[in-house]
Design an enzyme around this catalytic site. Structure first.
Site, short mmCIF file in Angstrom:
data_model
loop_
_atom_site.label_atom_id
_atom_site.label_comp_id
_atom_site.label_asym_id
_atom_site.label_seq_id
_atom_site.Cartn_x
_atom_site.Cartn_y
_atom_site.Cartn_z
N GLY A 10 168.85 80.08 -114.71
CA GLY A 10 167.97 80.68 -115.71
C GLY A 10 168.50 80.44 -117.12
O GLY A 10 169.59 79.88 -117.30
N PHE A 11 167.73 80.89 -118.09
CA PHE A 11 168.07 80.62 -119.49
C PHE A 11 169.41 81.24 -119.90
O PHE A 11 170.36 80.52 -120.25
CB PHE A 11 166.90 81.12 -120.35
CG PHE A 11 167.22 81.34 -121.79
CD1 PHE A 11 167.83 80.35 -122.54
CD2 PHE A 11 166.91 82.55 -122.40
CE1 PHE A 11 168.12 80.57 -123.88
CE2 PHE A 11 167.20 82.78 -123.72
CZ PHE A 11 167.81 81.79 -124.47
N TYR A 145 158.58 95.08 -113.49
CA TYR A 145 159.82 94.71 -114.18
C TYR A 145 160.52 95.95 -114.75
O TYR A 145 161.70 96.18 -114.47
CB TYR A 145 159.50 93.70 -115.28
CG TYR A 145 160.72 93.12 -115.96
CD1 TYR A 145 161.56 92.24 -115.27
CD2 TYR A 145 161.04 93.44 -117.27
CE1 TYR A 145 162.69 91.70 -115.89
CE2 TYR A 145 162.16 92.89 -117.89
CZ TYR A 145 162.97 92.03 -117.20
OH TYR A 145 164.09 91.49 -117.81
N TYR A 159 176.39 103.33 -107.00
CA TYR A 159 177.55 102.62 -106.43
C TYR A 159 178.81 102.97 -107.21
O TYR A 159 179.89 103.10 -106.64
CB TYR A 159 177.32 101.10 -106.46
CG TYR A 159 176.77 100.56 -105.16
CD1 TYR A 159 175.49 100.90 -104.73
CD2 TYR A 159 177.51 99.70 -104.36
CE1 TYR A 159 174.98 100.40 -103.54
CE2 TYR A 159 177.01 99.19 -103.17
CZ TYR A 159 175.75 99.54 -102.77
OH TYR A 159 175.25 99.05 -101.59
#
Ligand code: UDP
Length: 326
Positions: A10-11, A145, A159
């Protein structure tokens, strides 16, 4: 260090890999190439210390040998992907992040995650500080998103609390530069491609909405500093120089010397009206602030686009404008 970067094609992912390699680290790049680009992998493969693993992180991944740092940049991020890749986005933000968290646990690695300014939604607080909980439409077209990234933040912090994992959480604001995907509908690439093809620049609404654009080298410097710090975050990494979308169009027309005009297109639903990071925390904790001016950053991005085949620019310029609600 031996660093695993998910989203290496990716970018931002490819620039981060490039930086780690330049600093003398070994990098294992993982990507399923759904929105990542093979050209970015080819760029990295030329360098010593890079290994590419084609893999979709929604499936568990086994990596041989030690890993000191897991960097998670694996997620389609452009509004034009929110419809076509909605399920992939939701899965990578949940199952994908969990697989990477488990990998980091197994390897006793630090886990760097790239969240987003989208967690603030269409904000009522301006500029946005990390304490702000945001205003997100949970059922709108951007929700896959925005809510996906919010879920990922919750999972990561769980976590940390329950497993003691060392996590570093960045919230990335609009970032631009060479190696962006030309056909993913982001405003900077749309406008540059349109300007270079002398086509009209498509401003959504009246272009009065604002964004704050960070050059990719500054972004990567912020992420590298966060990974090396003791700071859990979340930390905003972005450039606080805010402009309207219409001003951006005017700047790009001027910098390219284009004869393009500006046309208005319908505003996509839930498009945030304002966005600007408060980067006080990054300044205090990481000693970081962006140093590349928009003029210089846009020049470099335009230069990169100019170096690509004109055919590609023409297709990109006209092909990825949101003409229906996202
Ligand atoms: N935008 C625009 N014309 C375009 C593409 C985008 O006016 O051709 C606007 C879009 O509505 C948004 C801003 O530019 O207000 C930034 O859009 P982008 O998709 O780059 O990023 P994001 O919305 O995720 O900040």
């Amino acid at each position: 260090m031996r660093v695993l970067v998910a989203g290496a094609a990716g970018f931002i992912g490819c620039h981060l890999c490039h930086r780690f390699l330049a600093d003398g680290h070994e990098v294992v790049g993982v990507d399923n190439l759904v929105t990542g680009q093979q050209a970015n992998v080819d760029w990295l493969t030329q360098r010593h210390g890079f290994a590419f693993v084609p893999h979709d992180v929604i499936e568990p991944l086994a990596i041989d040998g030690p890993v000191d740092l897991v960097c998670d940049l694996a997620c389609p991020a452009s509004p034009v992907d929110f419809r076509g890749l909605g399920l992939e986005i939701l899965r990578v933000c949940s199952e994908g992040v969990r697989n990477l968290l488990d990998l980091a646990l197994t390897k006793r690695a630090v886990f760097l995650h790239t969240s987003t300014s989208e967690v603030y939604g269409d904000p009522e607080v301006h500029p946005q500080r990390e304490e702000y909980w945001g205003r997100v439409n949970p059922i709108g077209p951007r929700a896959v998103y925005d809510e996906g990234k919010r879920f990922a933040e919750a999972l990561i912090m769980h976590y940390r609390r329950t497993q003691g994992l060392r996590v570093r959480l960045a919230r990335i604001f609009n970032t631009y530069g060479p190696r962006m995907r030309l056909d993913d509908g982001r405003v900077v690439t749309n406008f540059i491609c349109q300007a270079l093809a002398n086509e009209p620049l498509t401003v959504y609404g009246q272009g009065q909405q604002t964004r704050s654009f960070c050059y990719v080298d500054d972004q990567v410097e912020g992420l590298v500093r966060l990974a090396a710090s003791q700071c859990t975050g979340p930390v905003n990494i972005g450039n606080p120089q805010e402009i309207t979308v219409r001003q951006l169009a005017q700047e790009i027309i001027a910098l390219t010397g284009s004869s393009s005009v500006i046309v208005e297109k319908p505003m996509p639903p839930d498009d945030p009206k304002l966005r600007c990071p408060d980067i006080t925390l990054a300044g205090c904790e990481l000693g970081w602030r962006p140093i590349v001016s928009r003029r210089e950053g846009l020049r470099k991005t335009i230069e990169f686009c100019r170096s690509l085949p004109p055919e590609l620019l023409r297709q990109a310029g006209s092909g990825k404008v949101l003409t229906e609600p996202a």
